[in-house]
Structure formats: structure tokens, C-alpha cells
Design a protein around this motif. Structure first.
Motif, PDB file in Angstrom:
ATOM      1  N   ASP A  65      36.764  46.541  30.382  1.00 42.58           N
ATOM      2  CA  ASP A  65      37.977  46.110  29.692  1.00 42.58           C
ATOM      3  C   ASP A  65      39.149  47.018  29.993  1.00 42.58           C
ATOM      4  OD1 ASP A  65      36.704  43.963  28.575  1.00 42.58           O
ATOM      5  OD2 ASP A  65      36.157  45.025  26.724  1.00 42.58           O
ATOM      6  N   LEU A  66      38.858  48.303  30.136  1.00 42.34           N
ATOM      7  CA  LEU A  66      39.937  49.246  30.427  1.00 42.34           C
ATOM      8  C   LEU A  66      40.426  49.131  31.861  1.00 42.34           C
ATOM      9  CD1 LEU A  66      38.580  52.429  28.564  1.00 42.34           C
ATOM     10  CD2 LEU A  66      40.454  50.921  27.845  1.00 42.34           C
ATOM     11  N   ALA A  68      40.045  46.422  33.919  1.00 47.17           N
ATOM     12  CA  ALA A  68      40.447  45.072  34.329  1.00 47.17           C
ATOM     13  C   ALA A  68      41.961  44.901  34.468  1.00 47.17           C
ATOM     14  CB  ALA A  68      39.881  44.049  33.345  1.00 47.17           C
ATOM     15  N   PRO A  69      42.770  45.348  33.471  1.00 44.68           N
ATOM     16  CA  PRO A  69      44.229  45.189  33.659  1.00 44.68           C
ATOM     17  C   PRO A  69      44.754  45.928  34.875  1.00 44.68           C
ATOM     18  CG  PRO A  69      43.704  45.658  31.365  1.00 44.68           C
ATOM     19  CD  PRO A  69      42.453  45.900  32.142  1.00 44.68           C
ATOM     20  N   VAL A  70      44.190  47.117  35.115  1.00 43.29           N
ATOM     21  CA  VAL A  70      44.640  47.891  36.281  1.00 43.29           C
ATOM     22  C   VAL A  70      44.285  47.162  37.573  1.00 43.29           C
ATOM     23  CG1 VAL A  70      44.435  50.103  37.464  1.00 43.29           C
ATOM     24  CG2 VAL A  70      44.391  50.019  34.966  1.00 43.29           C
ATOM     25  N   ASP A  72      43.757  43.957  37.917  1.00 47.45           N
ATOM     26  CA  ASP A  72      44.569  42.750  38.003  1.00 47.45           C
ATOM     27  C   ASP A  72      45.965  43.061  38.522  1.00 47.45           C
ATOM     28  OD1 ASP A  72      45.103  39.892  37.383  1.00 47.45           O
ATOM     29  OD2 ASP A  72      46.507  40.777  35.954  1.00 47.45           O
ATOM     30  N   ALA A  73      46.546  44.146  37.979  1.00 47.98           N
ATOM     31  CA  ALA A  73      47.891  44.546  38.431  1.00 47.98           C
ATOM     32  C   ALA A  73      47.887  44.950  39.901  1.00 47.98           C
ATOM     33  CB  ALA A  73      48.412  45.676  37.552  1.00 47.98           C
ATOM     34  N   SER A  75      45.763  43.840  42.179  1.00 50.10           N
ATOM     35  CA  SER A  75      45.426  42.718  43.053  1.00 50.10           C
ATOM     36  C   SER A  75      46.555  41.709  43.200  1.00 50.10           C
ATOM     37  CB  SER A  75      44.180  42.005  42.521  1.00 50.10           C
ATOM     38  OG  SER A  75      44.429  41.441  41.254  1.00 50.10           O
ATOM     39  N   ARG A  76      47.490  41.713  42.250  1.00 48.30           N
ATOM     40  CA  ARG A  76      48.567  40.711  42.325  1.00 48.30           C
ATOM     41  C   ARG A  76      49.407  40.835  43.584  1.00 48.30           C
ATOM     42  NH1 ARG A  76      50.780  40.231  36.056  1.00 48.30           N
ATOM     43  NH2 ARG A  76      48.888  39.227  35.221  1.00 48.30           N
TER      44      ARG A  76
END
Length: 317
Positions: A65-66, A68-70, A72-73, A75-76
Motif C-alpha cells: 500500500d505504501l 503502490a502510489p510511488v 503508479d506515479a 509508471s505514468r
């Protein structure tokens, strides 16, 4: 006072040297036993996971969970770059496809103009000649159920007969060209005489020179052209089609092409692959045939019929 300052300086230097020595020793020890420490750490993690899988699962979930946002950011931009590259490639492909289609459209428009001109000329010539169109053909598609070929005969059995509208004399064709004709008809099955049979004779024409001939079977894979003019200019690869003489077959059915010229014999390679046929189309062109046209005899009853002055007619082959 100067001596006090000197003592303080020496004490500071000794302290720094001691700290550096401890750091160097710790780094050396860590490098020396790093592999062992990593193994011990791995075993420790495994033991913890075995001891309490719930805790490890929660920790793993929390870590995911910690992170995943990193992720995702991060990979964009990569996804955006891939999408942009894909868009560029599609645009290039569309441009090339558009150019190709434009060229094909130009060619098709030219052929359309030529086709319309030929259509008008054809209509005018038909009007002058009072041309009667050929009757519409009907056909039956039948599977090949047996190959009855031998050293003395070349024929096939198809699963279609009188119940399906098959009549003796109909042309047997495939998508590649003429194969033979219906020789015998039963209620549910029929026998087809192939062009390679020694008794098969088909009037043909050489498409390039328009010289007429007879395609004669010889019980081999390559039938022979006979009765050609002496000065015929025939070449390997010349296309052979039916001539329509005799009224058994219409004009222009593809038959084959000249395969080779050997010892005065002109051998033809048929378009249809006779050893790989699974289905045949039995076509009724509603043609009178040579017996019906010239002698007034029903071809379906030609076998064994006598005619004044001619004697007994041979059995239709």
C-alpha cells in the motif's frame, strides 16, 4: 595559554583519529561478514513468516500500500511515453496506408472508366449481332467418396445422383478448372470420367493463339493436345480453355496449361489437382450437346441407339 590551546588541539585530533579508526574497523567487519549477515537476515525473515503468517501478511500488504502510489506515479510517464510512441507509429502507418489506398483508388477509377467503355462497346456489339446470352447454369456440389482410378480407367465416385438433379454429361469442375464430366448416374451417386482417362476427349483452344485442338487423355497425369495445325506456335505455359465445339461444354472453361513439348507430343498440366479433390461441382449448362444438336438424339439415351445409315452408335464416353 598557548600550551592549553595545544593540549586541546591534540585531544581533538586524538578523538577524531579514534573515531575514524572505529569507523574503518566497523566497515571492514561489515564487508567481511556481510554475506553471512544477509543469510542470517533471510533465515530470520523466514522464521518470522513461519511463526506468524498473519503479521507477515499484514506487513507485506502495508508495504504494498505504501509503495503502490510511488510505483503508479513512476509508471505514468513511462505509460505516457509508450502511448505517445504508439500514436506516432499508428500515424505513420495510417499515412502509408492512406497513400496506398489513394494509389489503389486511382487505379480502380482508371479500370472503372475502361470497364464502362468496354461495357458500352459490348452492349453495342450484342445489339448488332442480336446476341443471345448463354442460359443460366445450375449446379450440384457433391463430395468425392471414392477414387476408382486404375491402370485402365481414371474416374471418381461422387455422392450425388438423380435424386439431386444430376444428369449424364454434366461438367465436373472445381474452383481451379474443368475436371471431367458425368459418365454414369445412379439415384444417389454418380461416376465422373476424368480428363486424364484414355477415352476422354474435350475440344479446347489455345488462348494465346486461338488455335483449336482436342485434349486427349492417356491415363497419365498429363493429357495430350491432338489435331493441332502444323504451323502452330505453341509455347510452354500457354493457357488451355474449352472451345465450346460440340456443345458439351461452354466456351472458356479453364483446363490447364502446356507443361512440356517432348518428341512431338504436347502435354498439358491440368489446373485441378486430381489427387486432392474432396468436392466436385456438377454443372448443368443446358447445352444441347453434339448428338442432340446434329442428329436430333437425346444424349441421355444415346448409348445403343441406332440411326439409319449410321448403324449402331458407340456408347457415349
Amino acid at each position: 595559554m598557548g600550551s592549553a590551546v595545544a593540549r586541546v588541539g591534540r585531544a581533538y585530533v586524538k578523538q577524531r583519529v579514534g573515531s575514524v579508526s572505529i569507523a574503518v574497523a566497523a566497515r571492514s567487519w561489515t564487508q567481511r561478514f556481510a554475506f553471512v549477515l544477509l543469510i542470517l537476515l533471510s533465515f530470520g525473515i523466514m522464521l518470522v513468516g513461519k511463526a506468524d503468517t498473519v503479521v507477515v501478511s499484514r506487513a507485506r500488504t502495508l508495504l504494498i500500500d505504501l509503495i503502490a502510489p510511488v510505483m503508479d506515479a513512476a509508471s505514468r510517464p513511462i505509460a505516457s511515453a509508450k502511448e505517445a510512441a504508439s500514436t506516432v507509429q499508428e500515424l505513420v502507418a495510417l499515412k502509408q496506408e492512406n497513400a496506398r489506398l489513394a494509389e489503389e483508388n486511382k487505379t480502380l477509377l482508371e479500370w472503372q472508366s475502361i470497364g464502362r467503355e468496354l461495357q458500352s462497346q459490348n452492349a453495342a456489339l450484342r445489339d448488332i449481332l442480336k446476341f443471345t446470352p448463354d442460359p443460366r447454369a445450375s449446379y450440384v456440389t457433391a463430395p468425392v467418396i471414392a477414387d476408382t482410378s486404375s491402370s485402365y480407367v481414371r474416374s471418381l465416385i461422387v455422392l450425388a445422383g438423380q435424386n439431386d438433379g444430376v444428369v449424364k454429361g454434366q461438367a465436373a469442375i472445381t474452383g481451379a478448372g474443368l475436371v471431367g464430366r458425368v459418365l454414369e448416374v445412379g439415384r444417389r451417386a454418380s461416376r465422373v470420367l476424368l480428363l486424364t482417362d484414355i477415352s476422354a476427349r474435350v475440344p479446347v483452344v489455345i488462348e494465346r493463339t486461338r488455335d483449336q485442338a482436342v485434349l486427349a487423355g492417356n491415363n497419365s497425369d498429363n493429357p495430350e493436345l491432338q489435331y493441332l495445325p502444323r504451323d502452330v506456335d505453341i509455347k510452354v505455359g500457354d493457357r488451355i480453355v474449352t472451345s465450346g465445339v460440340g456443345g458439351n461444354f461452354p466456351v472458356g472453361l479453364p483446363v490447364g496449361e502446356v507443361a512440356r513439348l517432348a518428341d512431338g507430343h504436347i502435354l498439358v498440366q491440368l489446373y485441378a489437382q486430381l489427387d486432392r479433390m474432396e468436392y466436385l461441382r456438377l454443372v448443368d449448362y443446358s447445352l444441347p450437346g453434339i448428338l442432340m444438336q446434329d442428329l436430333g438424339i437425346d444424349t441421355s439415351k444415346a448409348a445403343g441407339v441406332t440411326s439409319p445409315g449410321l448403324g449402331k452408335l458407340p456408347r457415349a464416353q
